[in-house]
Design an enzyme around this catalytic site. Structure first.
Site, PDB file in Angstrom:
ATOM      1  N   SER A 137       0.968  -1.031   0.085  1.00  0.00           N
ATOM      2  CA  SER A 137      -0.062  -0.005   0.040  1.00  0.00           C
ATOM      3  C   SER A 137       0.932   1.314  -0.104  1.00  0.00           C
ATOM      4  CB  SER A 137      -0.881   0.067   1.302  1.00  0.00           C
ATOM      5  OG  SER A 137      -1.226   1.176   1.381  1.00  0.00           O
ATOM      6  N   TYR A 159      -1.729  -0.284  10.548  1.00  0.00           N
ATOM      7  CA  TYR A 159      -2.013  -0.787   9.293  1.00  0.00           C
ATOM      8  C   TYR A 159      -0.763  -0.618   8.306  1.00  0.00           C
ATOM      9  CZ  TYR A 159      -3.418  -1.181   4.518  1.00  0.00           C
ATOM     10  OH  TYR A 159      -3.522  -1.377   2.991  1.00  0.00           O
ATOM     11  N   LYS A 193       2.111  -3.476   6.645  1.00  0.00           N
ATOM     12  CA  LYS A 193       2.565  -3.770   5.382  1.00  0.00           C
ATOM     13  C   LYS A 193       3.835  -3.620   5.185  1.00  0.00           C
ATOM     14  CE  LYS A 193      -1.488  -4.439   3.388  1.00  0.00           C
ATOM     15  NZ  LYS A 193      -1.642  -6.060   2.705  1.00  0.00           N
TER      16      LYS A 193
HETATM   17  C1  UD1 Z   1      -6.850   5.168   3.181  1.00  0.00           C
HETATM   18  C2  UD1 Z   1      -5.819   4.827   4.021  1.00  0.00           C
HETATM   19  C3  UD1 Z   1      -4.752   4.051   3.407  1.00  0.00           C
HETATM   20  C4  UD1 Z   1      -5.464   2.753   2.698  1.00  0.00           C
HETATM   21  C5  UD1 Z   1      -6.386   3.303   1.712  1.00  0.00           C
HETATM   22  C6  UD1 Z   1      -7.203   2.014   1.046  1.00  0.00           C
HETATM   23  C7  UD1 Z   1      -5.919   6.720   6.073  1.00  0.00           C
HETATM   24  C8  UD1 Z   1      -5.102   7.622   6.414  1.00  0.00           C
HETATM   25  N1  UD1 Z   1      -5.319   6.014   5.041  1.00  0.00           N
HETATM   26  O1  UD1 Z   1      -6.226   6.068   2.423  1.00  0.00           O
HETATM   27  O2  UD1 Z   1      -3.907   3.705   4.398  1.00  0.00           O
HETATM   28  O3  UD1 Z   1      -4.171   2.000   2.142  1.00  0.00           O
HETATM   29  O4  UD1 Z   1      -7.413   4.095   2.569  1.00  0.00           O
HETATM   30  O5  UD1 Z   1      -8.007   1.540   1.838  1.00  0.00           O
HETATM   31  O6  UD1 Z   1      -6.889   6.267   6.246  1.00  0.00           O
HETATM   32  N2  UD1 Z   1     -12.913  11.547   2.631  1.00  0.00           N
HETATM   33  C9  UD1 Z   1     -13.728  12.212   3.050  1.00  0.00           C
HETATM   34  N3  UD1 Z   1     -14.837  11.756   3.569  1.00  0.00           N
HETATM   35  C10 UD1 Z   1     -15.170  10.470   3.693  1.00  0.00           C
HETATM   36  C11 UD1 Z   1     -14.053   9.319   3.450  1.00  0.00           C
HETATM   37  C12 UD1 Z   1     -12.911   9.950   2.885  1.00  0.00           C
HETATM   38  O7  UD1 Z   1     -13.618  13.549   2.797  1.00  0.00           O
HETATM   39  O8  UD1 Z   1     -16.348  10.059   4.258  1.00  0.00           O
HETATM   40  C13 UD1 Z   1     -11.517  11.954   1.993  1.00  0.00           C
HETATM   41  C14 UD1 Z   1     -10.281  11.647   2.984  1.00  0.00           C
HETATM   42  O9  UD1 Z   1     -10.087  12.669   4.020  1.00  0.00           O
HETATM   43  C15 UD1 Z   1      -9.125  11.653   2.081  1.00  0.00           C
HETATM   44  C16 UD1 Z   1     -10.145  11.102   0.687  1.00  0.00           C
HETATM   45  O10 UD1 Z   1     -11.261  11.349   0.988  1.00  0.00           O
HETATM   46  O11 UD1 Z   1      -8.833  13.036   1.755  1.00  0.00           O
HETATM   47  C17 UD1 Z   1      -9.564   9.614   0.491  1.00  0.00           C
HETATM   48  O12 UD1 Z   1      -9.917   8.758   1.641  1.00  0.00           O
HETATM   49  P1  UD1 Z   1     -10.098   7.328   1.697  1.00  0.00           P
HETATM   50  O13 UD1 Z   1     -10.676   6.898   0.708  1.00  0.00           O
HETATM   51  O14 UD1 Z   1     -10.130   6.927   3.039  1.00  0.00           O
HETATM   52  O15 UD1 Z   1      -8.343   7.113   1.360  1.00  0.00           O
HETATM   53  P2  UD1 Z   1      -6.965   7.585   1.937  1.00  0.00           P
HETATM   54  O16 UD1 Z   1      -7.141   8.239   3.469  1.00  0.00           O
HETATM   55  O17 UD1 Z   1      -6.089   7.923   0.959  1.00  0.00           O
END
Ligand code: UD1
Length: 337
Positions: free
Chosen positions: A124, A148, A152
């Site tokens: 990841s 997590y 990895k």
């Molecule tokens: C997350 C994990 C990462 C994992 C990946 C895939 C974290 C810090 N990282 O990545 O380790 O490999 O998922 O499972 O959690 N967002 C919103 N609202 C929401 C959900 C997300 O605004 O309800 C935003 C988040 O703040 C972020 C973006 O969307 O900026 C992507 O979020 P997400 O899909 O959770 O992925 P990552 O955080 O990049």
């Protein structure tokens, strides 16, 4: 000869089984079904029009692995099985080390015992933590910010040491943000409980299972203030695994880490706008505080994947949201419906 796919009935595993079948490989699916549904196995079989072998088993069990390696003529392995929720890993870190690091170690031992030398490992972009420079290349420093991500990274180190000592060739694939679904809409992501990731949450709002999306942070130093990630279509990611297996033992020997991303960053707002276009209606949302532990921007330098594996993503953000929506619309309750 066959390829063993651990975690085969999960989100990325299921799409990769289909892609491996299309690459003319014989596939053996292996999963303990702890986080996935037997209906995913049925859906894969329907998609490939074949009774693809499935073994219910655990990568943490040397006995389960010995049984599958003895029963089938396996010459390559793709290892997805593991836990992947960042928040859960903070609450229960030992489970992450036991399942992810323990499972990977026991699988590598079984491969050595059975003389199987080609392994593709599901890593990841979480291994990088807060990036010092963008885009992030494989040579960037590795300082994951969650148990997590650290689990990895430990798996990567275990496999690098194993490849030094044994006849093992390993590709460590560092995924950025996989989204989307097979265009048939019959397999896709089916998160357990409340989705933690952006697109599954958006789509559950669109289908009426959740009230509104919370946008975590609108004051980042990005053009529209929301955080930027490298989203890639799960079918592009699946194709990356086929390319990785093809490269093992040929262009790649020993142990190498490779990013799988598009190299393009999109903000939360851009993803939401694309989703609203695909769905054809407004998706309720609100701006809230940043989520602790999130970084402002993370996107891949995908040069190495192109040069070493001959792989690059071909699907657009619009393709990703269209296919994710088709899956969600057809299966509002995931595999449970
Ligand atoms: C997350 C994990 C990462 C994992 C990946 C895939 C974290 C810090 N990282 O990545 O380790 O490999 O998922 O499972 O959690 N967002 C919103 N609202 C929401 C959900 C997300 O605004 O309800 C935003 C988040 O703040 C972020 C973006 O969307 O900026 C992507 O979020 P997400 O899909 O959770 O992925 P990552 O955080 O990049």
């Amino acid at each position: 000869m066959a390829v063993l796919v651990t975690g085969a009935s999960g989100y990325i595993g299921s799409h990769t089984c289909v892609a491996l079948h299309e690459s003319q490989r014989s596939v053996v699916m292996f999963d303990n079904l702890s986080r996935s549904s037997p209906r995913a196995v049925d859906a894969i079989r329907r998609l490939v029009s074949e009774d693809m072998a499935f073994v219910e088993g655990d990568v943490a069990s040397a006995d389960d692995l010995d049984a599958v390696f003895s029963r089938f003529d396996i010459d390559e392995v793709v290892h997805f099985a593991g836990l992947k929720a960042v928040g859960e890993s903070v609450a229960d870190p030992l489970a992450y080390y036991r399942v992810n690091v323990g499972g990977t170690t026991i699988l590598a031992e079984a491969m050595v015992r059975h003389g199987v030398s080609n392994l593709v490992f599901s890593s990841s972009a979480a291994v990088y933590g807060e990036p010092e420079t963008l885009p992030v290349a494989e040579t960037a420093s590795l300082s994951p910010t969650s148990p997590y991500g650290r689990s990895k990274l430990l798996c990567e180190q275990v496999l690098a040491d194993a490849a030094d000592a044994h006849p093992l060739d390993v590709l460590l694939l560092r995924y950025f943000n996989p989204v989307g679904a097979h265009p048939s809409g019959t397999i896709g992501e089916d998160p357990v409980g409340v989705p933690q990731n952006l697109l599954p949450f958006i789509m559950q709002v669109a289908v009426g299972r959740r009230e509104r999306l919370s946008i975590f942070g609108s004051d980042y130093g990005t053009p529209d203030g929301t955080a930027i990630r490298d989203y890639l279509h799960v079918d592009d990611l699946a194709a990356g695994h086929v390319a990785a297996l093809d490269a093992l033992g040929a262009q790649v020997t020993g142990c190498r880490a490779v990013n799988l991303g598009t190299g393009n960053g999109y903000s939360v707002r851009e993803v939401l706008d694309a989703a609203q276009r695909a769905v054809g209606s407004a998706i309720p949302h609100e701006l809230v505080e940043r989520r602790p532990g999130d970084v402002a921007q993370l996107y891949a330098d995908s040069t190495l994947a192109r040069e070493l594996l001959g792989w690059q993503a071909t699907r657009s953000l619009d393709d990703m949201v269209r296919d994710h929506w088709a899956w969600q619309q057809r299966n509002p309750d995931g595999f449970g419906s």
